[in-house]
Write a protein that holds these residues in place. Sequence first.
Motif, short mmCIF file in Angstrom:
data_model
loop_
_atom_site.label_atom_id
_atom_site.label_comp_id
_atom_site.label_asym_id
_atom_site.label_seq_id
_atom_site.Cartn_x
_atom_site.Cartn_y
_atom_site.Cartn_z
N LEU A 14 -2.67 3.83 -7.44
CA LEU A 14 -1.52 4.65 -7.03
C LEU A 14 -1.80 5.37 -5.71
O LEU A 14 -0.95 5.39 -4.82
CB LEU A 14 -1.17 5.67 -8.11
CG LEU A 14 -0.47 5.16 -9.35
CD1 LEU A 14 -0.30 6.30 -10.34
CD2 LEU A 14 0.87 4.58 -9.00
N ALA A 15 -2.98 5.96 -5.61
CA ALA A 15 -3.32 6.69 -4.39
C ALA A 15 -3.40 5.75 -3.19
O ALA A 15 -2.87 6.05 -2.12
CB ALA A 15 -4.65 7.43 -4.59
N VAL A 16 -4.03 4.60 -3.38
CA VAL A 16 -4.12 3.62 -2.29
C VAL A 16 -2.74 3.11 -1.91
O VAL A 16 -2.43 2.93 -0.73
CB VAL A 16 -5.07 2.46 -2.68
CG1 VAL A 16 -4.97 1.30 -1.71
CG2 VAL A 16 -6.50 2.97 -2.77
N GLY A 17 -1.88 2.90 -2.89
CA GLY A 17 -0.52 2.46 -2.61
C GLY A 17 0.25 3.46 -1.77
O GLY A 17 1.02 3.09 -0.88
N GLY A 18 0.05 4.74 -2.05
CA GLY A 18 0.69 5.78 -1.24
C GLY A 18 0.19 5.78 0.19
O GLY A 18 0.97 5.91 1.14
N VAL A 20 -1.14 3.17 1.77
CA VAL A 20 -0.65 1.94 2.41
C VAL A 20 0.81 2.09 2.81
O VAL A 20 1.21 1.66 3.90
CB VAL A 20 -0.86 0.72 1.47
CG1 VAL A 20 -0.11 -0.49 1.96
CG2 VAL A 20 -2.34 0.42 1.32
N GLY A 21 1.61 2.68 1.95
CA GLY A 21 3.02 2.92 2.29
C GLY A 21 3.17 3.80 3.52
O GLY A 21 4.06 3.60 4.35
N TYR A 22 2.27 4.76 3.65
CA TYR A 22 2.31 5.65 4.82
C TYR A 22 1.87 4.92 6.09
O TYR A 22 2.50 5.05 7.14
CB TYR A 22 1.43 6.88 4.58
CG TYR A 22 1.37 7.79 5.78
CD1 TYR A 22 2.47 8.56 6.14
CD2 TYR A 22 0.21 7.86 6.54
CE1 TYR A 22 2.41 9.39 7.24
CE2 TYR A 22 0.15 8.70 7.64
CZ TYR A 22 1.25 9.46 7.99
OH TYR A 22 1.20 10.28 9.08
N THR A 23 0.79 4.14 5.99
CA THR A 23 0.29 3.47 7.19
C THR A 23 1.21 2.34 7.65
O THR A 23 1.34 2.11 8.85
CB THR A 23 -1.13 2.90 6.96
OG1 THR A 23 -1.12 2.01 5.86
CG2 THR A 23 -2.12 4.01 6.73
N ARG A 24 1.84 1.65 6.73
CA ARG A 24 2.70 0.53 7.12
C ARG A 24 4.09 0.97 7.56
O ARG A 24 4.64 0.44 8.52
CB ARG A 24 2.84 -0.46 5.97
CG ARG A 24 1.60 -1.27 5.78
CD ARG A 24 1.89 -2.47 4.96
NE ARG A 24 0.67 -3.26 4.82
CZ ARG A 24 0.58 -4.30 4.03
NH1 ARG A 24 1.60 -4.67 3.31
NH2 ARG A 24 -0.55 -4.96 3.97
N LYS A 25 4.69 1.90 6.84
CA LYS A 25 6.07 2.29 7.11
C LYS A 25 6.20 3.71 7.65
O LYS A 25 7.29 4.14 8.00
CB LYS A 25 6.92 2.18 5.84
CG LYS A 25 6.96 0.81 5.23
CD LYS A 25 7.85 -0.11 6.03
CE LYS A 25 7.94 -1.45 5.32
NZ LYS A 25 8.81 -2.37 6.01
N GLY A 26 5.11 4.48 7.65
CA GLY A 26 5.17 5.85 8.10
C GLY A 26 5.86 6.77 7.11
O GLY A 26 6.34 7.84 7.47
N GLY A 34 2.23 9.01 -3.91
CA GLY A 34 1.06 8.24 -4.31
C GLY A 34 -0.13 9.14 -4.62
O GLY A 34 -0.81 8.96 -5.62
N LEU A 35 -0.37 10.11 -3.74
CA LEU A 35 -1.49 11.02 -3.98
C LEU A 35 -1.24 11.94 -5.17
O LEU A 35 -2.16 12.22 -5.95
CB LEU A 35 -1.79 11.83 -2.71
CG LEU A 35 -2.30 11.01 -1.52
CD1 LEU A 35 -2.49 11.92 -0.31
CD2 LEU A 35 -3.58 10.28 -1.85
N LYS A 78 14.18 -5.04 -5.47
CA LYS A 78 12.99 -5.55 -4.81
C LYS A 78 11.78 -5.32 -5.71
O LYS A 78 11.59 -4.23 -6.25
CB LYS A 78 12.76 -4.84 -3.48
CG LYS A 78 13.83 -5.13 -2.45
CD LYS A 78 13.53 -4.41 -1.16
CE LYS A 78 14.62 -4.65 -0.15
NZ LYS A 78 14.37 -3.91 1.09
N LEU A 79 10.97 -6.35 -5.83
CA LEU A 79 9.81 -6.24 -6.71
C LEU A 79 8.77 -5.28 -6.14
O LEU A 79 8.12 -4.56 -6.89
CB LEU A 79 9.19 -7.62 -6.94
CG LEU A 79 8.03 -7.66 -7.91
CD1 LEU A 79 8.48 -7.20 -9.29
CD2 LEU A 79 7.43 -9.03 -7.98
N MET A 80 8.59 -5.28 -4.83
CA MET A 80 7.59 -4.41 -4.22
C MET A 80 8.27 -3.18 -3.66
O MET A 80 9.24 -3.33 -2.92
CB MET A 80 6.84 -5.14 -3.12
CG MET A 80 5.85 -6.14 -3.62
SD MET A 80 4.53 -5.42 -4.55
CE MET A 80 3.60 -4.63 -3.27
N PRO A 81 7.78 -2.03 -3.86
CA PRO A 81 6.71 -1.63 -4.76
C PRO A 81 7.22 -1.19 -6.13
O PRO A 81 6.46 -1.11 -7.08
CB PRO A 81 6.06 -0.46 -4.04
CG PRO A 81 7.21 0.22 -3.37
CD PRO A 81 8.14 -0.91 -2.97
#
Length: 113
Positions: A14-18, A20-26, A34-35, A78-81
């Motif tokens: 969950l934390a990593v997903g948050g 990644v969402g921040y780094t990819r989409k801002g 996520g955190l 949408k399946l992701m996320p």
Amino acid sequence: MAIDWIGFAYAALLAVGGVVGYTRKGSKISLAAGLTFGSVAGYGAYCVTRDPRNVKISLFSAFLLTIIMGMRFKRSKKLMPAGLVACLRRIHLIWTDFLSTERRDLQLNINAY
């Protein structure tokens, strides 16, 4: 004392997903959610590790995140996320319930002797 590795792994996911969402989409909301949910799930896994019958935090976070992500999946299709997180959280919810039931039954069997 058995360590809830699945709970800790899910919290890290969950934390990593948050992040990644921040780094990819801002998305700052993804980072915060996520955190936050990663921390709550990690604390829940810690509580289960300390006392196998103490699953309230894990079940609460599982229920809340399943509802939130399920609604997001229903709205976006949408399946992701959202769909993936809702499915993973449901699996973790079933796992936590299984562990608490199995350990409770084991405890009852030990006390019977």
